[in-house]
Design an enzyme around this catalytic site. Structure first.
Site, short mmCIF file in Angstrom:
data_model
loop_
_atom_site.label_atom_id
_atom_site.label_comp_id
_atom_site.label_asym_id
_atom_site.label_seq_id
_atom_site.Cartn_x
_atom_site.Cartn_y
_atom_site.Cartn_z
CE LYS A 1 -6.25 17.80 -53.74
NZ LYS A 1 -5.85 18.39 -52.47
C1 E4P Z 1 -8.15 19.96 -50.48
O1 E4P Z 1 -8.06 19.09 -51.28
C2 E4P Z 1 -7.71 21.35 -50.74
O2 E4P Z 1 -6.41 21.35 -51.18
C3 E4P Z 1 -7.90 22.20 -49.52
O3 E4P Z 1 -9.15 21.89 -48.94
C4 E4P Z 1 -7.73 23.66 -49.79
O4 E4P Z 1 -8.11 24.39 -48.65
P1 E4P Z 1 -7.73 25.93 -48.44
O5 E4P Z 1 -8.49 26.75 -49.42
O6 E4P Z 1 -8.13 26.23 -47.03
O7 E4P Z 1 -6.25 26.03 -48.67
#
Ligand code: E4P
Length: 217
Positions: free
Chosen positions: A83
């Site tokens: 990522k």
């Molecule tokens: C997923 O890859 C993201 O990091 C995550 O969904 C972020 O979610 P949040 O905005 O609730 O922290």
């Protein structure tokens, strides 16, 4: 539509995985911090549990170090998706790692133009953050729809991984729009089962079972 679980909580992943609800997992530095675990150790445990892609996020901001971190992360297991953030350096890392044959999830996407760049850089997944756009009075679902249109217009194979999901309605709306994947916390996935009419109907059936003495076993 594929379901990824947005957590580094191994028992929570295992419970959903046993029900066939887990097509992959996404983590990020905040979720790793919340788990209190070492990133390499907990990521390996998740990869051993789940067959699908497991996103593990780099910590660097320069392309060269992101690429080195990505190459270390993919050694954990074959199902790692590296990522990287949606920055210019993140796109460079995306191109290099996808050219190496690795899955790359480009995260922190907040615009259709960013999603277009990620697709051109060879991203396996683009992660538009719905909830964080909603938080600032924009419509995160509009972004999912715009990316769907753009990717379909040109046949990009990058999968739309709708992230920052906060509600069950986000999930059904993403399914209607045609997002390829949603990633959501375990509690949000579990609350998809809830409906007051189901509870009311079951209460009535249980009352009739009791009053009529209906038994099967
Ligand atoms: C997923 O890859 C993201 O990091 C995550 O969904 C972020 O979610 P949040 O905005 O609730 O922290």
């Amino acid at each position: 539509m594929k379901f990824f679980v947005d957590t580094a909580d191994v028992p929570a992943i295992a419970e959903l995985n046993d029900l066939g609800m887990v097509d992959g997992v996404t983590t990020n530095p905040s979720l790793i911090k919340k788990s209190g675990r070492d990133i390499l150790e907990v990521t390996k445990e998740i990869c051993d549990l789940v067959d699908g892609p497991v996103s593990a996020e780099v910590t660097a901001t320069d392309a060269e170090t992101m690429i080195a971190e990505g190459r270390k992360l993919v050694e954990i297991a074959e199902n790692i998706a590296v990522k990287v953030p949606l920055t210019w350096d993140g796109l460079k890392a995306c191109k290099a790692l996808s050219d190496d044959g690795h899955m790359v999830n480009v995260t922190l996407c907040f615009s259709a133009n960013q999603a277009l760049l990620a697709a051109k850089a060879g991203a396996t997944f683009i992660s538009p953050f719905i909830g964080r756009l909603d938080d600032i009075n924009l419509d995160g679902l509009d972004l999912i729809a715009d990316i769907r249109t753009i990717y379909d217009n040109y046949g990009y194979e990058t999968e739309i991984l709708a992230a920052s999901i906060r509600t069950v309605n986000h999930i059904s709306e993403c399914a209607k729009i045609g997002a390829d994947v949603i990633t959501a916390p375990p509690a949000v996935i579990q609350s998809m089962v809830k409906h007051p009419l189901t509870d009311k109907g079951l209460d009535a059936f249980l009352a009739d079972i009791k009053s009529a003495g209906i038994s099967i076993l």
